[in-house]
Design a protein around this motif. Structure first.
Motif, PDB file in Angstrom:
ATOM      1  N   PRO A  53     -10.965 -26.014 -13.355  1.00 37.18           N
ATOM      2  CA  PRO A  53     -10.838 -24.756 -12.624  1.00 37.18           C
ATOM      3  C   PRO A  53     -10.340 -23.591 -13.480  1.00 37.18           C
ATOM      4  O   PRO A  53     -10.457 -22.434 -13.074  1.00 37.18           O
ATOM      5  CB  PRO A  53      -9.834 -25.083 -11.513  1.00 37.18           C
ATOM      6  CG  PRO A  53      -9.036 -26.213 -12.041  1.00 37.18           C
ATOM      7  CD  PRO A  53      -9.960 -26.994 -12.941  1.00 37.18           C
ATOM      8  N   TYR A  54      -9.797 -23.863 -14.662  1.00 36.91           N
ATOM      9  CA  TYR A  54      -9.182 -22.812 -15.471  1.00 36.91           C
ATOM     10  C   TYR A  54     -10.018 -22.459 -16.694  1.00 36.91           C
ATOM     11  O   TYR A  54     -10.406 -23.341 -17.465  1.00 36.91           O
ATOM     12  CB  TYR A  54      -7.798 -23.246 -15.950  1.00 36.91           C
ATOM     13  CG  TYR A  54      -6.849 -23.575 -14.833  1.00 36.91           C
ATOM     14  CD1 TYR A  54      -6.458 -22.604 -13.917  1.00 36.91           C
ATOM     15  CD2 TYR A  54      -6.334 -24.858 -14.688  1.00 36.91           C
ATOM     16  CE1 TYR A  54      -5.580 -22.905 -12.892  1.00 36.91           C
ATOM     17  CE2 TYR A  54      -5.455 -25.164 -13.669  1.00 36.91           C
ATOM     18  CZ  TYR A  54      -5.081 -24.176 -12.770  1.00 36.91           C
ATOM     19  OH  TYR A  54      -4.218 -24.472 -11.756  1.00 36.91           O
ATOM     20  N   ILE A 114     -19.210 -37.110 -14.975  1.00 34.84           N
ATOM     21  CA  ILE A 114     -18.410 -35.902 -14.811  1.00 34.84           C
ATOM     22  C   ILE A 114     -16.959 -36.225 -15.116  1.00 34.84           C
ATOM     23  O   ILE A 114     -16.391 -37.181 -14.565  1.00 34.84           O
ATOM     24  CB  ILE A 114     -18.503 -35.335 -13.367  1.00 34.84           C
ATOM     25  CG1 ILE A 114     -19.916 -34.891 -13.043  1.00 34.84           C
ATOM     26  CG2 ILE A 114     -17.488 -34.214 -13.155  1.00 34.84           C
ATOM     27  CD1 ILE A 114     -20.373 -33.652 -13.793  1.00 34.84           C
ATOM     28  N   ILE A 115     -16.376 -35.430 -15.984  1.00 33.02           N
ATOM     29  CA  ILE A 115     -14.953 -35.529 -16.257  1.00 33.02           C
ATOM     30  C   ILE A 115     -14.331 -34.291 -15.618  1.00 33.02           C
ATOM     31  O   ILE A 115     -14.676 -33.165 -15.972  1.00 33.02           O
ATOM     32  CB  ILE A 115     -14.666 -35.562 -17.770  1.00 33.02           C
ATOM     33  CG1 ILE A 115     -15.344 -36.785 -18.390  1.00 33.02           C
ATOM     34  CG2 ILE A 115     -13.164 -35.562 -18.029  1.00 33.02           C
ATOM     35  CD1 ILE A 115     -15.366 -36.772 -19.902  1.00 33.02           C
ATOM     36  N   LEU A 116     -13.435 -34.499 -14.693  1.00 36.47           N
ATOM     37  CA  LEU A 116     -12.773 -33.405 -13.987  1.00 36.47           C
ATOM     38  C   LEU A 116     -11.383 -33.239 -14.563  1.00 36.47           C
ATOM     39  O   LEU A 116     -10.551 -34.138 -14.480  1.00 36.47           O
ATOM     40  CB  LEU A 116     -12.714 -33.711 -12.480  1.00 36.47           C
ATOM     41  CG  LEU A 116     -12.094 -32.653 -11.593  1.00 36.47           C
ATOM     42  CD1 LEU A 116     -12.886 -31.348 -11.674  1.00 36.47           C
ATOM     43  CD2 LEU A 116     -12.054 -33.165 -10.153  1.00 36.47           C
ATOM     44  N   SER A 117     -11.142 -32.098 -15.177  1.00 35.19           N
ATOM     45  CA  SER A 117      -9.868 -31.806 -15.810  1.00 35.19           C
ATOM     46  C   SER A 117      -9.098 -30.834 -14.909  1.00 35.19           C
ATOM     47  O   SER A 117      -9.394 -29.642 -14.867  1.00 35.19           O
ATOM     48  CB  SER A 117     -10.118 -31.176 -17.182  1.00 35.19           C
ATOM     49  OG  SER A 117      -8.909 -30.759 -17.768  1.00 35.19           O
ATOM     50  N   GLU A 148     -21.732 -29.887 -21.729  1.00 35.70           N
ATOM     51  CA  GLU A 148     -21.495 -28.730 -20.877  1.00 35.70           C
ATOM     52  C   GLU A 148     -20.065 -28.796 -20.342  1.00 35.70           C
ATOM     53  O   GLU A 148     -19.691 -29.729 -19.643  1.00 35.70           O
ATOM     54  CB  GLU A 148     -22.481 -28.695 -19.719  1.00 35.70           C
ATOM     55  CG  GLU A 148     -22.350 -27.445 -18.894  1.00 35.70           C
ATOM     56  CD  GLU A 148     -23.443 -27.308 -17.858  1.00 35.70           C
ATOM     57  OE1 GLU A 148     -23.435 -26.295 -17.156  1.00 35.70           O
ATOM     58  OE2 GLU A 148     -24.309 -28.201 -17.751  1.00 35.70           O
ATOM     59  N   VAL A 149     -19.270 -27.806 -20.725  1.00 36.02           N
ATOM     60  CA  VAL A 149     -17.892 -27.669 -20.238  1.00 36.02           C
ATOM     61  C   VAL A 149     -17.863 -26.368 -19.465  1.00 36.02           C
ATOM     62  O   VAL A 149     -18.121 -25.304 -20.023  1.00 36.02           O
ATOM     63  CB  VAL A 149     -16.873 -27.639 -21.399  1.00 36.02           C
ATOM     64  CG1 VAL A 149     -15.454 -27.544 -20.858  1.00 36.02           C
ATOM     65  CG2 VAL A 149     -17.025 -28.859 -22.302  1.00 36.02           C
ATOM     66  N   ALA A 150     -17.569 -26.449 -18.159  1.00 37.95           N
ATOM     67  CA  ALA A 150     -17.692 -25.257 -17.323  1.00 37.95           C
ATOM     68  C   ALA A 150     -16.629 -25.236 -16.234  1.00 37.95           C
ATOM     69  O   ALA A 150     -16.014 -26.252 -15.916  1.00 37.95           O
ATOM     70  CB  ALA A 150     -19.079 -25.230 -16.682  1.00 37.95           C
ATOM     71  N   SER A 151     -16.468 -24.056 -15.670  1.00 38.89           N
ATOM     72  CA  SER A 151     -15.573 -23.916 -14.520  1.00 38.89           C
ATOM     73  C   SER A 151     -16.235 -24.546 -13.298  1.00 38.89           C
ATOM     74  O   SER A 151     -17.436 -24.822 -13.299  1.00 38.89           O
ATOM     75  CB  SER A 151     -15.286 -22.442 -14.250  1.00 38.89           C
ATOM     76  OG  SER A 151     -16.456 -21.809 -13.771  1.00 38.89           O
ATOM     77  N   VAL A 152     -15.457 -24.751 -12.280  1.00 41.98           N
ATOM     78  CA  VAL A 152     -15.979 -25.340 -11.046  1.00 41.98           C
ATOM     79  C   VAL A 152     -17.110 -24.474 -10.500  1.00 41.98           C
ATOM     80  O   VAL A 152     -18.181 -24.978 -10.138  1.00 41.98           O
ATOM     81  CB  VAL A 152     -14.847 -25.496 -10.006  1.00 41.98           C
ATOM     82  CG1 VAL A 152     -15.395 -25.976  -8.673  1.00 41.98           C
ATOM     83  CG2 VAL A 152     -13.767 -26.425 -10.518  1.00 41.98           C
ATOM     84  N   ASP A 153     -16.909 -23.160 -10.459  1.00 38.48           N
ATOM     85  CA  ASP A 153     -17.934 -22.248  -9.940  1.00 38.48           C
ATOM     86  C   ASP A 153     -19.196 -22.261 -10.786  1.00 38.48           C
ATOM     87  O   ASP A 153     -20.305 -22.288 -10.265  1.00 38.48           O
ATOM     88  CB  ASP A 153     -17.396 -20.823  -9.850  1.00 38.48           C
ATOM     89  CG  ASP A 153     -16.321 -20.672  -8.783  1.00 38.48           C
ATOM     90  OD1 ASP A 153     -16.275 -21.519  -7.869  1.00 38.48           O
ATOM     91  OD2 ASP A 153     -15.537 -19.707  -8.871  1.00 38.48           O
ATOM     92  N   ALA A 154     -19.046 -22.244 -12.104  1.00 40.95           N
ATOM     93  CA  ALA A 154     -20.205 -22.209 -12.994  1.00 40.95           C
ATOM     94  C   ALA A 154     -21.005 -23.513 -12.932  1.00 40.95           C
ATOM     95  O   ALA A 154     -22.206 -23.510 -13.168  1.00 40.95           O
ATOM     96  CB  ALA A 154     -19.767 -21.937 -14.432  1.00 40.95           C
TER      97      ALA A 154
END
Length: 100
Positions: free
Chosen positions: A50-51, A92-95, A77-83
């Motif tokens: 999210p950050y 999926i790795i959720l940080s 691909e490393v992205a924000s939740v919205d992107a």
């Protein structure tokens, strides 16, 4: 599916408007490297956070500290939740850092 709890400290990123967690970024790199060693290819992996500060830190950390070829880490691909919304990956790795 599995969950991995990190005990790292959240801090303000260099932008001053976002957060990052260095321990968590290190663990993301370790997980990604294990995936690579197991035969997973970069386009199968997505890292979501999210950050913006954490997103940026993870991208840089993997490229400079990953034990395999830098090009492999660049392709993730490393992205924000919205992107990342509406996209799919096999892994999926959720940080998500959470302050106490």
């Amino acid at each position: 599916m599995f969950f991995y709890q990190n005990l790292g400290q959240e801090e303000i990123s260099s932008s001053g408007t976002s957060f990052l967690n260095r321990t968590e970024a290190s663990n993301v790199e370790k997980i990604v490297t294990k995936f690579f060693k197991s035969g997973v290819v970069p386009n199968q992996i997505g890292v979501v956070t999210p950050y913006e500060g954490q997103r940026s830190y993870i991208v840089n950390y993997m490229q400079f500290n990953g034990s395999l070829k830098k090009d492999l880490y660049k392709e993730i691909e490393v992205a924000s939740v919205d992107a990342f919304q509406g996209r799919e990956k096999d892994y999926i790795i959720l940080s998500v850092s959470m302050s106490p």
